[in-house]
Design an enzyme around this catalytic site. Structure first.
Site, PDB file in Angstrom:
ATOM      1  N   LYS A 261     129.803 116.629 160.220  1.00  0.00           N
ATOM      2  CA  LYS A 261     130.900 117.263 160.735  1.00  0.00           C
ATOM      3  C   LYS A 261     131.379 117.554 162.462  1.00  0.00           C
ATOM      4  O   LYS A 261     131.939 117.668 162.903  1.00  0.00           O
ATOM      5  CB  LYS A 261     130.777 118.636 159.632  1.00  0.00           C
ATOM      6  CG  LYS A 261     131.211 117.790 158.689  1.00  0.00           C
ATOM      7  CD  LYS A 261     132.660 118.489 158.008  1.00  0.00           C
ATOM      8  CE  LYS A 261     132.761 117.584 157.352  1.00  0.00           C
ATOM      9  NZ  LYS A 261     133.415 117.538 155.874  1.00  0.00           N
TER      10      LYS A 261
ATOM     11  N   LYS B 248     130.656 106.874 153.158  1.00  0.00           N
ATOM     12  CA  LYS B 248     131.184 108.034 151.406  1.00  0.00           C
ATOM     13  C   LYS B 248     133.342 107.966 151.853  1.00  0.00           C
ATOM     14  O   LYS B 248     133.241 108.434 153.195  1.00  0.00           O
ATOM     15  CB  LYS B 248     130.556 108.884 151.200  1.00  0.00           C
ATOM     16  CG  LYS B 248     131.064 110.554 151.934  1.00  0.00           C
ATOM     17  CD  LYS B 248     130.637 111.444 150.834  1.00  0.00           C
ATOM     18  CE  LYS B 248     131.761 112.714 152.391  1.00  0.00           C
ATOM     19  NZ  LYS B 248     131.623 114.029 151.160  1.00  0.00           N
TER      20      LYS B 248
ATOM     21  N   LYS C  98     138.172 112.852 153.016  1.00  0.00           N
ATOM     22  CA  LYS C  98     139.634 112.752 153.684  1.00  0.00           C
ATOM     23  C   LYS C  98     139.646 112.816 154.692  1.00  0.00           C
ATOM     24  O   LYS C  98     140.437 112.409 155.674  1.00  0.00           O
ATOM     25  CB  LYS C  98     140.454 114.423 153.083  1.00  0.00           C
ATOM     26  CG  LYS C  98     141.238 114.585 151.735  1.00  0.00           C
ATOM     27  CD  LYS C  98     141.326 115.833 151.669  1.00  0.00           C
ATOM     28  CE  LYS C  98     140.086 116.805 152.099  1.00  0.00           C
ATOM     29  NZ  LYS C  98     139.027 117.191 150.739  1.00  0.00           N
TER      30      LYS C  98
END
Ligand code: AQP
Length: 322
Positions: free
Chosen positions: A113, A194, A197
């Site tokens: 992230k 994976k 969004k």
């Protein structure tokens, strides 16, 4: 059968995709019948990402509606919003004081992230797993149903329980992780990653996508990434296994083995079967009223807070804060 105490959360960051559903939500619905279950909307977690404050209340309501439309029943489980139970952040602070920084530095989700949002590497993003430990340990949870991407965080939760117990005396139980048969659904366009969004809408099938949208996204799904592993094809076959009947899965698997599989045909059937699978969900979602959602969340917060207050009363005494 052992009755487990189960908790899991999902962030209100937009639509749910079939990864969230197959990795987590589908399991929540099954578990509520046999166990004491808590499912929450992780709004404090979601503000560690870039977001627009005006959209957050709507995202919380939409996720709560998704919970109900997917089959969570407030008579069988407790559904609440994380920020409605202020004790979560209080316990997270206390856990901050027993968690070595080096343990957080190892978290792969933080690294991913931080890479995705280089201009907003905030302390909350780094501390996210400690808040998650507080969410879980608050309710003396014995099992946490999550997708595979959360394994490292749940392992850290167990370590934090040990750090606390060693320092202040036995207080928290260590929860186990529960996976579904599909703990990691892969992206349609980059099947080595994976489904997520933040990769973009065309990487995901959202569970309230209309049939035409599902068909269009699947038509573009990658089958051969040239990696020699056939990850895209594997992902599509895995989805056929879940959403189509056994005969269809066996036929496509046999055709794949013999090199005669036509992916355009597979994608069309898969699109139809996924659209059919979520037809009831789409219908129910339109029928659920705002009032019903608000009542569910208000009742859930009350029930969750009663337990959280008890836990915090014990914790405060143990750490010497009166
Ligand atoms: N691809 C996946 N396969 C299986 N399970 C998955 N989960 C997420 N992606 C997959 C599981 O869904 C639950 C909710 O996770 P979350 O609220 O942390 O959502 P997320 O992982 O942040 O979802 P995205 O799409 O990846 O969001 P962005 O891109 O915004 O970060 C968890 O149990 C998770 O394991």
């Amino acid at each position: 059968m052992i009755k487990e105490i189960i908790l899991s959360g999902i962030q209100p960051t937009g639509k749910l995709h079939i990864g969230n559903y197959l990795g987590a939500l589908k399991n929540f619905v099954a578990l509520q019948d046999q166990h004491e279950c808590y499912f929450f909307i992780a709004d404090y977690h979601s503000i560690t990402e870039n977001y627009e404050p005006n959209t957050k209340p709507q995202q919380v309501m939409e996720l709560a509606t998704d919970f109900l439309a997917a089959g969570l029943n407030p008579k069988k489980c407790t559904i609440f919003v994380q920020s409605h139970v202020a004790e979560h952040t209080e316990l997270a602070w206390i856990f901050n004081c027993v968690t070595p920084i080096s343990y957080l530095e190892r978290m792969t989700q933080y690294k991913d992230k931080a890479n995705q949002q280089q201009k907003n590497i905030n302390v909350g993003l780094f501390d996210y797993p400690v808040l998650q430990a507080a969410d879980i340990l608050m309710y003396r949870v014995t099992a946490v149903p999550v997708g595979q991407d959360q394994d490292q965080h749940v392992e850290l939760t167990r370590q934090i329980a040990r750090f606390f117990n060693n320092r202040f005396g036995q207080t928290f139980t260590e929860p186990k992780t529960i996976h579904t048969d599909t703990p990691k659904v892969m992206s349609l366009l980059t099947p080595e990653k994976k489904m997520s969004k933040s990769l973009g809408d065309n990487h995901c099938l959202y569970i309230d996508d209309e049939p035409k949208v599902i068909a269009a996204k699947l038509a573009k799904a990658v089958t051969d990434t040239g990696d020699g592993q056939g990850l895209g094809a594997r992902n599509l076959l895995d989805l056929i296994k879940i959403f189509s009947d056994d005969k269809t899965y066996k036929r496509f698997q046999a055709e794949k083995n013999s090199g005669t599989l036509k992916y355009s045909e597979l994608k069309e059937i898969l699109a139809q079967d996924i659209a059919d699978y979520f037809a009831d969900f789409r219908k129910r979602k339109k029928q659920i009223s705002q009032k019903e959602v608000e009542k569910t969340l208000a009742d859930g917060a009350k029930k969750a807070q009663a337990i959280a207050q008890k836990t915090m009363a014990e914790v405060r005494i143990k750490i010497g804060i009166r």
